[in-house]
Every structure is written in structure tokens, then in C-alpha cells.
Design an enzyme around this catalytic site. Structure first.
Site, short mmCIF file in Angstrom:
data_model
loop_
_atom_site.label_atom_id
_atom_site.label_comp_id
_atom_site.label_asym_id
_atom_site.label_seq_id
_atom_site.Cartn_x
_atom_site.Cartn_y
_atom_site.Cartn_z
N GLU A 198 17.51 31.16 52.71
CA GLU A 198 17.11 32.02 51.61
C GLU A 198 18.30 32.27 50.69
O GLU A 198 19.45 32.14 51.11
CB GLU A 198 16.62 33.38 52.14
N LYS A 211 20.84 34.66 48.86
CA LYS A 211 21.42 35.97 49.16
C LYS A 211 21.50 36.76 47.86
O LYS A 211 22.42 36.57 47.07
CB LYS A 211 22.79 35.83 49.81
N ASP A 223 22.19 39.55 45.20
CA ASP A 223 23.28 40.52 45.03
C ASP A 223 22.68 41.82 44.52
O ASP A 223 22.61 42.08 43.32
CB ASP A 223 24.31 39.96 44.04
N TYR A 232 12.45 40.22 52.50
CA TYR A 232 12.82 39.05 53.31
C TYR A 232 12.79 39.27 54.82
O TYR A 232 13.20 38.40 55.58
CB TYR A 232 14.21 38.56 52.91
N LYS A 269 28.89 32.41 52.04
CA LYS A 269 29.39 33.05 50.82
C LYS A 269 29.95 31.99 49.87
O LYS A 269 30.72 31.13 50.29
CB LYS A 269 30.49 34.06 51.15
N CYS A 295 59.66 54.59 33.45
CA CYS A 295 58.26 54.90 33.75
C CYS A 295 57.49 55.11 32.45
O CYS A 295 57.92 55.88 31.58
CB CYS A 295 58.17 56.15 34.62
N CYS A 354 56.36 59.25 32.54
CA CYS A 354 57.33 60.35 32.48
C CYS A 354 58.69 59.92 31.95
O CYS A 354 59.59 60.75 31.80
CB CYS A 354 57.48 60.99 33.85
N CYS A 396 58.74 54.57 40.31
CA CYS A 396 59.13 55.78 39.60
C CYS A 396 59.43 56.82 40.68
O CYS A 396 58.55 57.15 41.49
CB CYS A 396 58.00 56.27 38.70
N CYS A 419 56.02 63.28 38.22
CA CYS A 419 55.34 62.38 37.29
C CYS A 419 53.83 62.62 37.35
O CYS A 419 53.24 62.61 38.43
CB CYS A 419 55.66 60.93 37.64
#
Length: 668
Positions: free
Chosen positions: A108, A110, A112, A217, A304, A398, A401, A416, A421
Site C-alpha cells: 500500500e 504510505k 503522509d 487501510y 521509507k 553576538c 547582545c 556567546c 543575552c
């Protein structure tokens, strides 16, 4: 007469709906359908005593719920083991044939989408429950009822539970995102997220507008009605359910593989997203004989699709600041679709990666999703450069900051070091509240940013003072009484979490989820851990010098000591339940896992073995007592055989664990 007419119209309109949405072959014009629908609505208004949630009129009327009720599944909704190659599928075939003999395989697509269980009783739709964690899901019946292709009545009086996938067709997804763009709302990343978001709408009228659909299914207890899985799906067809028409039955895995290659080519043209193929043993008797592991059926596997690679262009490179101060460079890409998702950004990991791969602003680059999830830049296409590309200069300060960035010896990352920060503060709180840490539902990144900007969250311990700031929270955008109450409840519940969750949530450098669990199990209380010496720490398996030094440095900071005291005074749990290790043949054995495991994930196998007293290692040495191997085991198994170390297949491990479980039941 009116009541009888109501029943006639419901049956007639449901038939017409099925012809239109399921068979794409309407037998009456739209005007006739609309006239009958209006007649039914009028009669139902005149006869409220005839209300029926399964009436066709209720598909779009909407029902607003305060929340979703938790439902325990009668039968667990298991995950599927994964295959990534022809060799993996052949290994699955061999395991099946070795145990039950020659079988047919049903293949079958698959889908999503969102796994769903639906129940019918006395021929009527009564409930739809999400997969949840496989044991407990949420009742989303009102939203699933709005799916127009779903029959609300079937010609079967026995109770039947059916499982499938609710998804959003590509056309519905494109239309929805177009509407959201027009309304200046954030677009959904992919159809799966859109389907999940639609199913979780508290107002079912919203779900009804989203154009959801479903493929079904699996029939629970299918042997009542069929002898094979394919026969049970044919029964669903007869009952009016939508099953995927591209399913096929084959006698061997070579034919299965050829069909997978065929579908792979067709994948971009399908009207819905798929992320693989599912291969099932067709015989229900053979399925029963094969049974299930703790988490997966042994009679099915999911192939997959490999990560999809596409070409995009780097429009810019910028850095973000994490909870530990770690600086992560990111590529802003020209938007491109990968595996059904629109991708505009990808991580570049660190300065060394950018330099070693010679990635420049303006470069054409190959992009893919690592593990089909995280976008990453694979390489730049230097041959496409035209002189306009600009090498990237890694920042020295950074971006939030402006503090100087620091790079530790032997490390590739920049940091940092300013604990004040703003970015570090937000990210540290988000991590503390995350699912794998303190699991405070409702305290995601956007909410933390909002509360930080409002001055309500400036450090982790401020989370537990939010209950005194409800008036200020209610004054913020999109924070009503219900959401504030739920957030406070989730915060209070988090106080019950054991030590390992708190340790991981603190974000101590080099202390991940596994290390936090090891430390909590070993020391049991925060006080014992805080007073541990470096020698005591490094004597714990998998806790090295770097982690030990990071722990000692963390506990030595006055600011961290005050934070822990504050959290303790707020009522957070500072201990954990001691782990009772069961005596077994694995007790005090040094065990190595190798090869591809099918019955367990690597972490599940490790956790099970450690619960039985084993010490699981990553490398084979003369001190190793046992090597447990799965498919495609390589050098570690060869070394074990060379050193005459005992070996055990994953199948043998699984059987031994079942024996141990049975022995424990008998003792009880």
C-alpha cells in the site's frame, strides 16, 4: 410523516454525497442536491427531537468544543518498523518465510497524514480517535465526521473498528495556504501539518472547510469477516469506505520492489503526499502467527523513500543564538519544495562546515532533508558561479547582545558567553519547557518570546511565578482566560517531574537526555549529584571528563545555586525513584549492539538491557561479554567472533526477553 421524510432524506443525501465525493459520478444535478439539503435542514429545524450528529447537515454546521477527551485505545495503535533498501525488504521477507513459510505480500502507499481509528456500532459512526501515543488518543469525532467521503452509516450491525490516515489533498492544501496568504496568516509548512492542525480545531466548522479526506487501510479483528488483509479491504470498499486503489498483492519481494520503483516515479503526480510504501503479510492467520513486538507488528514493514535532493540558491547567511549561547549559522534559501514541504532555510552547523564546503552567499546548492526532516546543505555547485558569489565572514560578536563570541579548544562551535543575552534567556526557557524536559504544554517558543518581551519571563524560575501574573497575561494578545488557565495547570503539573527531566531541562552543557537519566538513576537526588566529585562522576558509565567538568562548573556558579534553591522552594521535585534492576543472564554483562535492529530501536534495546543489569557499550574489546547483532552486522560482529566473544541474534534477544517477561508474570 415529517419524521419519516427526515430519515428518507438523510439516506438519500448520504448516497448522493458518496456518489459525488467518492465515486466522482453524481446521479443528480447540484440544484437537485441543494434543494433536498434545504428541505432536510428545514425539517430538522421544525423537529429538534430528531437531532442526529450523523446527519449530512451536521458535516458543516460545526460544533465548538472546549477540549478533546482522552480515549484509551481498545487495542494499541502500533508503529511500523522501517526499511530503507531492497536488502532491508529481502531481510524482512526472509524473517517472515523462516517463521511461517511462503506468503503473499500486500503493498500500500504510505499516506503522509494523521493516523486515525474510527468505530461504528449498529451501523452508525460513533467515534474517531487520534493515534496519540499509541495507547491513549484524543476524541476528534466531530471533526472527522466532516470528511465528506466518510460514510456515517454502513450496512453492518456488528461493532467494527477501522484504522486509516486522515490527510489533506494537495489541492486543498494549496487553496488553504492561498487563503492564509490573503489573510496575512502564517502558511502551513506541508499537507500533513495542515491536516493535523485541522483535526485539532475546536470548532468543527473550521475543519469542515479545510477539504480533508481519508484512506482506510486496516480492520481490527478482521478475521471475523475475511481470511486475508486484501479481502478485508475489499469489504471496506463494499461498505462505502475509501481505500487506496493503488494497493497490490504480490507473491515475492522482488515484485514488491519493482512496484515500489514504479510508484516512486509516479509520486510527484499523485494528488496527495506519500512518504513511503507499506508491505504487509496478506494472510491474517500468518499475521496472527507472527504477532507483534513491544512497538511494531512483525507482519508489516514501511519502506521509507530516500531523502529527496533539490537545487536552490543561498540568498543570505545569518546566525542564531541557542540556549547555551551556541551560535548556529543558517542559510536563507530561495524557497524550494522538498518531500512535500516548502523549505526556505537550512542549517550550516558551524564555521568549519561553511569553510570546508566553500559555501558562499549567492551559491547554487544541493539541499536535502536529513532523515527526511531537517533541511541541510549538501554541497555548493561551484561550476555555476558567475563571480557574484560572496564568501561568508563568520561574525566576531553576538548578533543579539553584541558580546564577543568565544570558541573553545577542540570544538567547532562558537558561543556567546553573556548569560544575560536575550536570545539565550528565551531559548533556555523554551528548552526547559520542552516535551522531553519539563513538558509544559502551551509554553512554546512564540509564547516564551511574548512573555519575555512583556517582562514576565527573564529566567527559568520565573515560569513558576506566572500564576501571580494572570492579569498581565490576560492583557497580552491571543491570551484568553482558558489558555492562561491551561498554561498555569501545565506549569503546576510539571513540578511532579522526576529529577532526570529537571536535569535535562536545566540545559547544562554536555548533559543530554541520556546523561541526565544516568545521573539521576545513579545519585537519585539533586543534593547528592551537586556534592559529587569529578572522580565520582567519571566512574559512571558514559559520563566522561568533559561532562563531569561541565557539571562541576554548573553547580559552582552562584547564580545556578540560587536558581536551584528557588526551584526547590517553588515545589519542584528534586529526586527520582530508584531503578530496581532485575537479575537476569544480562546482569553485570558488558554488551555491544551492532547491525540494523528490526524489533527495537537502538535506544529501546539499550534501555531494556540496562533494566536487566547489562552495561551497554559502543565498541567491542576483550572485556566485552556479549555481542547482539541485527541485519547487516559488520566489523563488530567479525571482531567478536575473532575474540571468541559470545554472540546473540536480535531474534534470540527478543525471544529471551519474552521468556523473562513470562517468568516475571508467573512470579507475580
Amino acid at each position: 410523516m415529517s419524521v419519516q421524510r427526515i430519515q428518507e432524506l438523510r439516506i438519500l443525501l448520504e448516497r448522493y454525497s458518496r456518489e459525488y465525493y467518492l465515486n466522482d459520478a453524481p446521479s443528480v444535478p447540484d440544484s437537485e442536491y441543494d434543494a433536498l439539503m434545504n428541505e432536510l435542514r428545514q425539517l430538522e429545524q421544525e423537529h429538534p427531537e430528531c437531532y442526529d450528529p450523523n446527519s449530512v447537515t451536521e458535516r458543516v454546521n460545526g460544533f465548538v468544543s472546549d477540549s478533546f477527551q482522552k480515549i484509551t485505545h481498545k487495542r494499541p495503535m502500533l508503529s511500523l518498523g522501517n526499511a530503507y533498501s531492497y536488502e532491508d525488504l529481502k531481510a524482512f521477507e526472509k524473517r517472515v518465510v523462516d517463521e511461517v513459510g511462503t506468503v503473499n505480500f500486500e503493498v500500500e502507499l504510505k499516506i503522509d497524514g494523521l493516523a486515525m481509528s474510527i468505530t461504528y456500532r449498529d451501523g452508525r459512526f460513533v467515534q474517531a480517535v487520534t493515534r496519540g501515543d499509541g495507547i491513549v488518543g484524543e476524541d476528534v469525532s466531530n471533526n472527522v465526521r466532516t470528511i465528506r467521503s466518510l460514510p456515517l452509516h454502513i450496512d453492518l450491525q456488528e461493532e467494527i473498528e477501522i484504522r486509516g490516515e486522515v490527510y489533506m489533498p494537495k489541492k486543498s492544501f494549496e487553496r488553504l495556504n492561498e487563503e492564509r496568504r490573503m489573510a496575512q496568516e502564517e502558511e502551513f509548512a506541508n499537507p500533513r501539518n495542515a491536516a493535523a492542525g485541522s483535526i485539532r480545531q475546536l470548532d468543527s466548522a473550521v475543519a469542515a472547510k479545510r477539504g480533508l479526506d481519508g484512506f482506510w487501510y486496516h480492520v481490527c479483528d478482521a478475521k471475523k469477516w475475511a481470511s486475508t488483509h486484501s479481502e478485508s479491504l475489499a469489504m471496506l470498499d463494499r461498505l462505502g469506505f475509501v481505500t487506496n486503489p493503488l494497493r497490490r498483492v504480490f507473491t515475492n519481494m522482488d515484485d514488491v520492489w519493482n512496484y515500489i520503483l514504479t510508484i516512486t516515479k509516479q509520486r510527484p503526480d499523485l494528488p496527495y503526499e506519500i512518504d513511503g510504501m507499506v508491505i504487509k503479510v496478506d494472510s491474517l492467520d500468518a499475521q496472527e502467527q507472527l504477532g507483534n513486538t513491544i512497538r511494531v507488528p512483525k507482519w508489516a514493514i514501511a519502506y521509507k523513500f530516500p531523502a529527496e535532493e533539490v537545487v536552490s540558491e543561498i540568498e543570505d547567511i545569518f546566525v542564531t543564538v541557542g540556549r547555551t549561547g551556541k551560535i548556529t549559522p543558517n542559510a536563507k534559501l530561495k524557497p524550494v519544495r522538498i518531500a512535500g514541504t516548502s523549505v526556505s532555510y537550512a542549517q550550516l552547523h558551524n564555521e568549519d562546515m561553511i569553510r570546508n564546503k566553500d559555501i558562499r552567499i549567492g551559491d547554487a546548492v544541493v539541499v536535502r532533508k536529513a532523515g527526511d526532516i531537517i533541511p541541510e546543505v549538501v554541497r555548493s555547485l561551484k561550476e555555476r558561479r558567475n563571480g557574484q558569489q560572496v564568501p561568508y565572514e563568520f561574525p566576531k560578536f553576538c548578533p543579539v547582545c553584541n558580546a564577543p563570541l568565544y570558541r573553545f579548544d577542540q570544538e567547532a562551535d562558537h558561543y556567546c558567553m553573556n548569560t544575560e543575552c536575550g536570545a539565550r534567556i528565551v531559548e533556555s526557557i523554551v528548552h526547559f519547557a520542552s516535551r522531553d524536559a519539563m513538558n509544559i504544554d502551551g509554553l512554546g517558543s512564540k509564547k516564551v518570546e511574548q512573555l519575555h518581551d512583556a517582562g514576565l519571563l527573564n529566567k527559568v524560575e520565573d515560569i513558576y511565578d506566572l500564576k501571580y501574573e494572570t492579569e498581565k497575561m490576560l492583557a497580552l494578545d491571543k491570551m484568553g482566560q482558558v489558555s492562561v488557565d491551561k498554561l498555569i495547570q501545565a506549569i503546576e503539573k510539571s513540578k511532579e517531574n522526576p529529577l532526570e527531566k529537571l536535569l535535562y531541562g536545566l540545559g547544562i552543557r554536555h548533559v543530554g537526555e541520556k546523561a541526565a537519566k544516568l545521573l539521576a538513576q545513579h545519585f537519585v537526588s539533586m543534593d547528592s549529584l551537586r556534592n559529587a566529585s569529578k572522580e565520582m562522576l567519571v566512574n559512571i558509565k558514559d559520563i566522561g571528563e568533559t561532562t563531569a567538568e561541565a557539571l562541576i562548573a554548573f553547580f559552582a556558579e552562584e547564580e545556578n545555586q540560587q536558581m536551584l534553591l528557588s526551584l526547590k522552594n517553588h515545589g519542584l521535585r528534586m529526586d527520582t525513584d530508584p531503578v530496581e534492576v532485575k537479575e537476569s543472564l544480562f546482569t553485570n554483562k558488558k554488551v555491544v549492539l551492532t547491525g540494523s535492529l528490526q524489533y527495537f530501536t537502538r535506544s529501546e534495546a539499550t534501555e531494556l538491557l540496562e533494566s536487566l543489569g547489562a552495561k551497554v557499550s559502543g565498541s567491542v574489546s576483550k572485556q566485552t561479554d556479549l555481542v547482539i547483532y541485527g541485519e547487516a552486522a559488520g566489523s563488530k560482529l567479525a571482531k567478536a567472533q575473532q575474540l571468541n566473544i559470545a554472540t546473540m541474534s536480535e531474534q534470540e534477544l527478543y525471544e529471551r526477553l519474552q521468556e523473562i517477561e513470562q517468568e516475571n508474570k508467573e512470579v507475580l
